[in-house]
Design an enzyme around this catalytic site. Structure first.
Site, mmCIF file in Angstrom:
data_model
loop_
_atom_site.group_PDB
_atom_site.id
_atom_site.type_symbol
_atom_site.label_atom_id
_atom_site.label_comp_id
_atom_site.label_asym_id
_atom_site.label_seq_id
_atom_site.Cartn_x
_atom_site.Cartn_y
_atom_site.Cartn_z
ATOM 1 N N GLY A 112 -45.052 -11.308 -26.060
ATOM 2 C CA GLY A 112 -45.672 -12.301 -26.932
ATOM 3 C C GLY A 112 -45.045 -13.676 -26.852
ATOM 4 N N LYS A 148 -48.390 -31.463 -32.325
ATOM 5 C CA LYS A 148 -47.955 -32.369 -31.243
ATOM 6 C C LYS A 148 -49.121 -32.924 -30.440
ATOM 7 C CE LYS A 148 -47.131 -28.187 -28.645
ATOM 8 N NZ LYS A 148 -47.524 -27.302 -29.764
ATOM 9 N N ASP A 202 -47.153 -28.675 -22.537
ATOM 10 C CA ASP A 202 -46.610 -28.603 -23.890
ATOM 11 C C ASP A 202 -45.374 -29.503 -24.015
ATOM 12 O OD1 ASP A 202 -46.200 -27.137 -26.567
ATOM 13 O OD2 ASP A 202 -44.322 -26.712 -25.514
ATOM 14 N N LYS A 212 -44.693 -33.132 -26.396
ATOM 15 C CA LYS A 212 -43.527 -33.353 -27.251
ATOM 16 C C LYS A 212 -42.736 -34.560 -26.763
ATOM 17 C CE LYS A 212 -43.338 -28.415 -28.323
ATOM 18 N NZ LYS A 212 -42.870 -27.117 -27.809
ATOM 19 N N THR A 233 -49.838 -18.206 -38.437
ATOM 20 C CA THR A 233 -48.433 -17.780 -38.518
ATOM 21 C C THR A 233 -47.581 -18.806 -39.260
ATOM 22 O OG1 THR A 233 -48.787 -16.830 -36.335
ATOM 23 C CG2 THR A 233 -46.524 -16.912 -37.122
ATOM 24 N N VAL A 234 -47.703 -20.083 -38.884
ATOM 25 C CA VAL A 234 -46.858 -21.108 -39.494
ATOM 26 C C VAL A 234 -47.249 -21.338 -40.950
ATOM 27 C CG1 VAL A 234 -46.145 -23.530 -39.405
ATOM 28 C CG2 VAL A 234 -46.433 -22.233 -37.282
#
Lengths: 437, 437
Positions: free
Chosen positions: B189, B107, B203, B207, B14-15
């Protein structure tokens, strides 16, 4: 380690003194971060003998900032003199022509001469950094100039004047009048003896003009900004706004439209639950809307010696990290020669929601007459509130309308019509509504 | 004009696809801003034949990202492979050793190997940019690494996981349970099939560990982060928080204390009227508190292909604007070799306010027993609320305490004591309160 970066500072007022003090206190850390020392080698200010409580070390003293700007003993000229012309302009030009990097906090200078100065800087291959000129310590220039590369901006807006925001916050929190809050702000040193520049929007307009150029790749055009101040905002407006789910903020807004670029500074209704509505007191905030990223908001201290010094030091550090032969990106995002002419959108074409507050004589047919004027101008209404206001005589009522999206032209025509109908006690209050998340 | 910057991208999910699409669409504007062309010369991804709806032009295809990282045909290696080790690590190391600049959104990789990779980049004189690794499109790395030069950070905290924030926002807006909101987020999603990584704080911890290093000039230490997730937050907590003027957010917080650096991720009470409390849904926000500037807050889209691509492109543009021989500042604010060891503050020494919600048997003496346990541990109370909760049997009550500043150790001891007293129906809920403006 590379050679020290030699810094000359012109202007040792609140900001200049903060810059010197912070650079002295953080010398070791700055050296670690930049890989070289930052050395204050020259200064200039009006009064040589004033005690500023700062250590100027062996810095050479110049009575004339232009002489300082020209000396071969500096690599960076830091302009903290102020003013759109005169010594500030002459010194910055002299520094750029002499091949010195320039850091300035001077919004008035840039809003008037920014494009010309950028052209000289780019021709000479030196940096012109100006983070402190807009929203104090908030890194909005760096964000727009560097972080948002490739993004197309559709709108940038913000609270960029701490004095005006302080007054509006106090009016809301304490239920006081504009005049009382202004007097308080003056007592606390948040407002000048002559507050016109802050409360009538001139200061915000200067800052907005710089952001507009960065946002849309156009020449700076501060004279084309539509401007309304906050001095006619009343408690009735603040209360009605709260009732309808809004807060009133003095915003500067630049927006791309089909007919050109809108630049406007005026009191604005923003939704109570938006992030920008929580920006209180002297704090500033800028929101940027782009196609790739979406909406970004930055908030923080917008004024004061230290906050401004933080931005100035960040700008100097960027120069310290660069090296001879290094070419940075253009001053206003694209090369000065390629900045497009500013194409002004007509204010009458502005599209948006409107808050309209009218004090009416409480008699039969008034409501119908108002509704008819709105309908005749294709204005559809999101909400209508009518109530007796504590401050009004019993035979008068406040009528508040919130419109769906319409145009400035339609609203002006409708309001003129309502005034002609003769039902109003005084001039209606019209406040634009701004989308905000 | 300078030669084109040759870019190799590994990972076309996607990115990666967003980066390619945006770079293609904004080619002219990027060239204008950077003074040179950005040319996609090489790519690598798992499946060569998949249709990604993007134009890869003449880019050379590599099956192995490490081969791509090593090719002499690129100047910048963009790592969008993901994962803390394996191909991502091998490729980034190979690129740095080969003297290529690196841009990464990873990350996990940085929180585990960041200091080592920074050391290689600095030794080789190349850039390692990682804006997209924290809070997606929000330029928090650039702000901390560049704009805040000279500032000493005291605290950095933020909402850095969109999934968790979406769930908490929905729980608050709709009065739904955690489980229902999680299911909804999965349907939309916003949450993975296995949501552990997002909702239990892992997560956010990755970060946070990166921001901690930037904030305090110390080595990255993700394993030392205190972590609590949001899965045990109930409607009773959300309602009680609202009643007391708070909202619950999953925050990552890094803070300098007398005994070391605190790094913690946990559900947190923030004042309802603070700016960060208005950050809803998948939006992220990071606040940075410093000595010179004060408090700065950045909010915006923290995830998604385009927001992440915006940060990646900003990082590439910074490299495009640099020139051979140019030395940027160190990767984590100070040189990797000079990053201090991470000195962990004990969680039991954490000082702050606490929200404690207990479901008690409604009988004489319960209140007195609780109050005594608090007093015995020197905990003074800011507010006490007792009420019947709609969801509770009539013989049970909710007791909610908000403490003044105290310590984690005192709260744990007091709560243990209350539990021993035998008045509680179940385990008390303890949520830390975070100062926020």
């Amino acid at each position: 380690m590379a050679e020290a970066l030699r810094i000359g500072i012109a202007g040792l007022g609140t900001v200049g003194a903060s810059v010197v003090r912070c650079m002295t206190e953080k010398e070791a850390e700055l050296t670690r971060q930049c890989g070289r020392e930052m050395a204050l080698t020259a200064v200039s200010a009006r009064d040589r003998n004033r005690d500023r409580g700062i250590a100027l070390g062996n810095a050479q003293w110049f009575d004339d900032p232009v002489e300082l700007a020209r000396t071969a003993e500096i690599d960076v000229f830091v302009e903290l003199v102020g003013g759109s012309d005169g010594a500030a302009l002459a010194a910055v030009k002299a520094a750029l022509h002499a091949g010195r990097h320039v850091v300035t906090a001077n919004k008035a200078l840039l809003s008037k001469h920014g494009v010309e100065l950028a052209g000289i800087a780019e021709e000479k291959g030196v940096l012109l950094n100006y983070e402190a000129s807009v929203a104090g310590g908030i890194p909005v220039i760096k964000t727009m100039r560097e972080a948002l590369a490739g993004n197309t901006v559709s709108r940038v807006f913000g609270i960029m004047n701490g004095t005006a925001n302080y007054i509006l916050t106090r009016m809301e929190d304490e239920g006081l009048s504009f005049v009382d809050c202004l007097a308080e702000a003056q007592r606390l040193g948040y407002a000048e003896a002559d507050p016109t520049f802050d409360i009538e929007g001139h200061d915000t307009a200067h800052k907005l003009s710089i952001l507009t150029s960065l946002a849309f790749g156009c020449r700076i055009s501060a004279d084309d900004i539509y401007m309304e101040g906050i001095s006619n905002i009343t408690q009735a407006d603040i209360r009605a706004a709260a009732e309808l789910g809004y807060r009133i903020k003095l915003l500067g807004v630049a927006q791309r439209t089909d007919s050109g670029i809108e630049q406007r500074v005026h009191p604005t209704m923003v939704p109570t639950h938006s992030v920008i509505a929580q920006v209180h007191g002297v704090t500033n905030a800028v929101a940027i809307e782009t196609d790739i990223l979406g909406e970004l908001l930055l908030s923080g201290p917008g004024a004061g010696g230290n906050a401004t010094a933080s931005a100035v030091i960040g700008d100097i550090a960027d120069i310290a990290k660069s090296r001879p032969g290094f070419q940075h990106g253009p001053v206003f995002g694209r090369p000065a020669k390629k900045l497009a002419p500013y194409k002004k959108a007509r204010m009458r074409a502005h599209a948006g929601g409107y808050f309209i507050r009218m004090t009416v004589h409480d008699r039969a047919g008034v409501f119908a007459a108002i509704a008819k004027r709105m309908a005749n101008n294709d204005i559809s209404l999101e909400s209508i509130v009518q109530h007796a206001d504590g401050g009004l005589p019993s035979e008068q009522k406040n009528v508040i309308l919130v419109t769906h999206e319409t145009t400035e032209a339609a609203v002006r025509k409708a309001v003129d019509g309502v005034m002609q109908d003769g039902h109003l006690v005084d001039k209606p209050q019209v406040i634009r509504i701004e989308r905000a998340t």
